[in-house]
Motif scaffolding. Sequence first.
Motif, mmCIF file in Angstrom:
data_model
loop_
_atom_site.group_PDB
_atom_site.id
_atom_site.type_symbol
_atom_site.label_atom_id
_atom_site.label_comp_id
_atom_site.label_asym_id
_atom_site.label_seq_id
_atom_site.Cartn_x
_atom_site.Cartn_y
_atom_site.Cartn_z
ATOM 1 N N LEU A 146 31.108 38.474 59.517
ATOM 2 C CA LEU A 146 31.195 37.755 58.302
ATOM 3 C C LEU A 146 30.247 38.284 57.235
ATOM 4 N N ASP A 147 29.120 38.280 57.694
ATOM 5 C CA ASP A 147 28.098 38.974 56.785
ATOM 6 C C ASP A 147 28.240 40.424 56.084
ATOM 7 N N ARG A 148 28.448 41.201 57.193
ATOM 8 C CA ARG A 148 29.089 42.448 56.915
ATOM 9 C C ARG A 148 30.110 42.718 55.929
ATOM 10 N N MET A 149 31.078 41.874 56.172
ATOM 11 C CA MET A 149 32.354 41.699 55.288
ATOM 12 C C MET A 149 32.081 41.379 53.888
ATOM 13 N N MET A 150 31.262 40.274 53.874
ATOM 14 C CA MET A 150 30.939 39.696 52.602
ATOM 15 C C MET A 150 30.321 40.625 51.945
ATOM 16 N N ARG A 151 29.328 41.389 52.436
ATOM 17 C CA ARG A 151 28.366 42.303 51.639
ATOM 18 C C ARG A 151 29.321 43.453 50.924
ATOM 19 N N GLU A 152 30.044 43.884 51.930
ATOM 20 C CA GLU A 152 31.166 45.001 51.583
ATOM 21 C C GLU A 152 31.907 44.468 50.506
ATOM 22 N N HIS A 153 32.463 43.207 50.416
ATOM 23 C CA HIS A 153 33.362 42.668 49.497
ATOM 24 C C HIS A 153 32.489 42.838 48.152
ATOM 25 N N LEU A 154 31.321 42.151 48.225
ATOM 26 C CA LEU A 154 30.445 42.058 47.066
ATOM 27 C C LEU A 154 30.245 43.208 46.416
ATOM 28 N N GLU A 155 30.039 44.518 47.293
ATOM 29 C CA GLU A 155 29.733 45.751 46.548
ATOM 30 C C GLU A 155 30.917 46.098 46.089
ATOM 31 N N HIS A 156 32.349 46.199 46.576
ATOM 32 C CA HIS A 156 33.363 46.577 45.993
ATOM 33 C C HIS A 156 33.568 45.952 44.572
ATOM 34 N N LEU A 157 32.974 44.525 44.553
ATOM 35 C CA LEU A 157 33.152 43.836 43.192
ATOM 36 C C LEU A 157 32.350 44.219 42.381
ATOM 37 N N ALA A 158 31.201 44.653 42.643
ATOM 38 C CA ALA A 158 30.118 45.036 41.850
ATOM 39 C C ALA A 158 30.529 46.485 41.318
ATOM 40 N N ASP A 159 31.278 47.393 42.042
ATOM 41 C CA ASP A 159 31.617 48.874 41.672
ATOM 42 C C ASP A 159 32.873 48.685 40.609
ATOM 43 N N LEU A 160 33.320 47.512 40.463
ATOM 44 C CA LEU A 160 34.513 47.512 39.789
ATOM 45 C C LEU A 160 34.257 47.312 38.247
ATOM 46 N N PRO A 161 35.200 48.133 37.206
ATOM 47 C CA PRO A 161 34.472 48.070 36.142
ATOM 48 C C PRO A 161 34.738 46.880 35.268
ATOM 49 N N LEU A 162 34.025 46.251 34.195
ATOM 50 C CA LEU A 162 34.445 44.854 33.802
ATOM 51 C C LEU A 162 35.872 44.604 33.248
ATOM 52 N N GLY A 163 36.467 45.785 32.635
ATOM 53 C CA GLY A 163 37.534 45.348 31.933
ATOM 54 C C GLY A 163 38.783 45.220 33.065
ATOM 55 N N SER A 164 38.534 45.535 34.326
ATOM 56 C CA SER A 164 39.389 45.285 35.443
ATOM 57 C C SER A 164 39.634 43.867 35.569
ATOM 58 N N PHE A 165 38.733 43.069 35.121
ATOM 59 C CA PHE A 165 38.923 41.385 35.257
ATOM 60 C C PHE A 165 39.754 40.713 34.410
ATOM 61 N N GLY A 166 40.088 41.618 33.418
ATOM 62 C CA GLY A 166 40.748 40.705 32.225
ATOM 63 C C GLY A 166 40.141 40.449 31.226
ATOM 64 N N ASP A 167 40.711 39.745 30.448
ATOM 65 C CA ASP A 167 39.660 39.170 29.180
ATOM 66 C C ASP A 167 39.378 37.740 29.450
ATOM 67 N N GLY A 168 39.659 37.089 30.609
ATOM 68 C CA GLY A 168 39.059 35.820 30.764
ATOM 69 C C GLY A 168 40.091 34.554 30.313
#
Length: 169
Positions: A146-168
């Motif tokens: 779980l720790d490995r998968m969560m870290r991979e998931h968080l790294e993936h989120l960190a690599d996404l450009p800010l615009g990919s999350f929409g305008d909120g």
Amino acid sequence: MTKLDGHETKTAFAARVGLTKGRISQLVAEGLPVRADGRIDVAVGLAWIENNLDPARRNKGGVVSPSRAATTLAEAKRLHEIVKVQRAKLAFEREQGQLVETAAATRTVFARARAERDAHMAWVQRTAPLLAAEIGADPRATFAALDRMMREHLEHLADLPLGSFGDGA
């Protein structure tokens, strides 16, 4: 557009290059070519200015642009009033809470992102033993996966450009 292959009086040539007639006379004394009739060949004159006059002190070939024109007192006052109005508008928007300081916004977003990361990592620590007990797995192996998968998931989120999350919205 004016022709470049003709000849002009010193006054007309001065207007073309954004200088005064007096300055053109000074340049003639410094070597600006003049025809026998006292007129200036436009192409030759422009080439001479290009080769002999400091670029910061000339207007190359044409009408004086508004940015190079001498600013009148009335124009300076008008521009000053425009700036005062813009500053007053910004101050009002700041008072109304419509504007925030860039540094404060950056600190807030960074703190929120760090808190969310820490909450996700804490979730793994709380959930791994419960999940292991529920499925009858080794708690250490479950936590590690779980720790490995969560870290991979968080790294993936960190690599996404800010615009990919929409305008909120």
